[in-house]
Design a protein around this motif. Structure first.
Motif, short mmCIF file in Angstrom:
data_model
loop_
_atom_site.label_atom_id
_atom_site.label_comp_id
_atom_site.label_asym_id
_atom_site.label_seq_id
_atom_site.Cartn_x
_atom_site.Cartn_y
_atom_site.Cartn_z
N TRP A 186 -0.18 20.24 7.59
CA TRP A 186 -0.96 19.05 8.18
C TRP A 186 -0.97 17.76 7.35
O TRP A 186 -0.59 17.85 6.07
CB TRP A 186 -2.36 19.56 8.23
N SER A 187 -1.43 16.81 7.93
CA SER A 187 -1.63 15.29 6.81
C SER A 187 -3.03 15.00 7.58
O SER A 187 -3.36 15.07 8.35
CB SER A 187 -0.42 14.57 7.20
N VAL A 188 -3.62 14.28 6.47
CA VAL A 188 -4.93 13.62 6.70
C VAL A 188 -4.71 12.14 6.28
O VAL A 188 -4.20 11.72 4.98
CB VAL A 188 -6.07 14.20 5.86
N THR A 189 -5.38 11.19 7.03
CA THR A 189 -4.99 9.75 6.76
C THR A 189 -6.45 9.42 5.80
O THR A 189 -7.51 9.70 6.78
CB THR A 189 -4.91 9.11 8.10
N THR A 190 -6.22 8.81 4.98
CA THR A 190 -7.50 8.21 4.44
C THR A 190 -7.53 6.33 4.67
O THR A 190 -6.73 6.22 5.14
CB THR A 190 -7.55 8.61 2.91
N ALA B 177 1.59 9.76 -6.55
CA ALA B 177 0.93 10.70 -6.85
C ALA B 177 1.62 12.08 -7.23
O ALA B 177 2.80 12.51 -6.37
CB ALA B 177 0.04 10.99 -5.94
N SER B 178 1.31 12.61 -8.27
CA SER B 178 2.09 14.05 -8.72
C SER B 178 1.92 15.18 -7.36
O SER B 178 0.85 15.26 -7.30
CB SER B 178 2.13 14.47 -10.01
N ALA C 13 0.39 13.13 -2.17
CA ALA C 13 -0.31 12.03 -1.31
C ALA C 13 0.58 10.83 -1.40
O ALA C 13 1.34 10.71 -2.39
CB ALA C 13 -1.55 11.93 -1.67
N GLY C 14 0.47 9.87 -0.75
CA GLY C 14 1.20 8.63 -0.84
C GLY C 14 0.70 7.43 -0.55
O GLY C 14 -0.78 7.37 -0.11
N VAL D 277 -3.01 6.26 -1.89
CA VAL D 277 -3.58 7.54 -2.86
C VAL D 277 -2.43 7.77 -3.94
O VAL D 277 -1.28 8.04 -3.61
CB VAL D 277 -3.56 8.82 -2.05
N ILE D 278 -2.89 7.62 -4.90
CA ILE D 278 -1.95 7.75 -6.09
C ILE D 278 -2.35 8.68 -7.13
O ILE D 278 -1.81 8.92 -8.03
CB ILE D 278 -1.43 6.30 -6.69
#
Length: 332
Positions: free
Chosen positions: A217-221, A182-183, A200-201, A225-226
């Motif tokens: 912060w970070s949020v986990t899906t 993801a850019s 995102a990664g 995520v691309i």
């Protein structure tokens, strides 16, 4: 006996200051000459710069070196040559010739010293060698010096930030545990006057870091995520929401502190297809409220209001898989 050592281009006034002469730029050329040890001191050293390449126009061709002592080197910084890069032609290096005259104990002396000068649009320090890159870079001034930094992610899980010379900026790269497709998206997310970077990664996470590489912060899906995050103020509080879809088939809308925008997000879309492309955000129906346009890999394009409802008449089915982000424009 005189030999060529090196050259330097000073284009800080007539160019972009990167030390490489570009077409249309004017620069001063400083050449260092060495008097090889074991020979006489070279006195009254003068040089004339010549170039037969039509891409270079010489403005000041003469340089005074004075005396170059046996075994030492000297440049013409006090009397530099001056040239202009001419538009058009190839971007290959330019062959330059320095015609040097001097006086020693045995009489007068002359020699032609040849060197190649870098010429073209490539900036000094570039290209940068790194891991494989599949993201599009973002360019933004992170430190208010009126010069843009280059921000991109890599297959090695590194978020790179490079200055205009290709050097790492601040504490970057910022490393995560999986590849980044993801850019990055860049903006002042929390309205504190400091630029933030959202990315995102493949490790399922959405991140927000500040310009110094500190994690906010970070949020986990529920999946990789691309898609490139979109940044937009959906509730007119002067803070930006982070909007992005995941392989878990959900649309995430996060507030500036990383919490869900409201209880309807993350939103599961009806066709239960992963989201591989970024979103577009704008008022598409004239109600003074921004809508989120999101496309799924299954070929559906949705218009979603900030409260999480899908607008009447949507989705639009394209009949094919969607990998690219939608755009919003008033065509009529």
């Amino acid at each position: 006996y005189l030999i060529f050592v090196s050259y330097m281009v000073n284009d800080s006034i007539g160019g972009d200051g990167d030390g490489v002469l570009n077409p249309g730029e004017q620069g001063k050329i400083i050449v260092t000459i060495e008097n090889v040890q074991g020979w006489d001191d070279a006195q009254f050293v003068d040089a004339v710069l010549r170039c037969n390449d039509p891409r270079i126009s010489i403005i000041d061709s003469t340089g005074d070196y004075g005396t170059i002592v046996d075994g030492q080197s000297k440049d013409n910084a006090s009397d530099p040559f001056e040239v202009l890069g001419v538009e058009g032609g190839s971007l290959d290096p330019v062959s330059m010739t320095l015609y040097v005259t001097a006086v020693g104990s045995s009489g007068s002396y002359w020699i032609e010293l040849e060197f190649d000068m870098e010429f073209g649009w490539m900036q000094s320090g570039w290209p940068v060698q790194s891991e494989q890159v599949k993201t599009s870079p973002a360019v933004v001034d992170l430190n208010n010096d009126y010069i843009g930094e280059v921000i991109y992610g890599s297959e090695g899980g590194n978020l790179f930030v490079k200055n205009y010379r290709g050097e790492d900026f601040s504490t970057f790269p910022y490393h995560v545990s999986n590849k980044l497709w993801a850019s990055p998206a860049v903006g002042d997310v929390d309205n504190d006057g400091v630029i933030d970077i959202a990315f995102a990664g493949f490790n399922n996470n959405i991140y927000l870091v500040d310009r110094l590489g500190n994690l906010s912060w970070s949020v986990t899906t529920g999946g990789p995520v691309i898609a490139t995050p979109a940044l937009s103020d959906l509730d007119n509080d002067n803070k930006l929401e982070i909007i992005v879809g995941s392989f878990d088939k959900k649309l995430y809308v996060l507030k500036s502190d990383g919490t869900p925008f409201n209880t309807n997000f993350p939103l599961s879309l009806p066709d239960a297809s992963m989201i591989t492309a970024g979103c577009a955000v704008g008022d598409i129906n004239g109600d003074y409220t921004k809508e989120i346009i999101v496309a799924t890999y299954g070929g559906n394009v949705y218009a979603v209001s900030p409260d999480g409802t899908i607008l009447t008449g949507w989705p639009f089915h394209t009949g094919g898989n969607i990998w690219d982000a939608p755009s919003i424009a008033n065509l009529d």
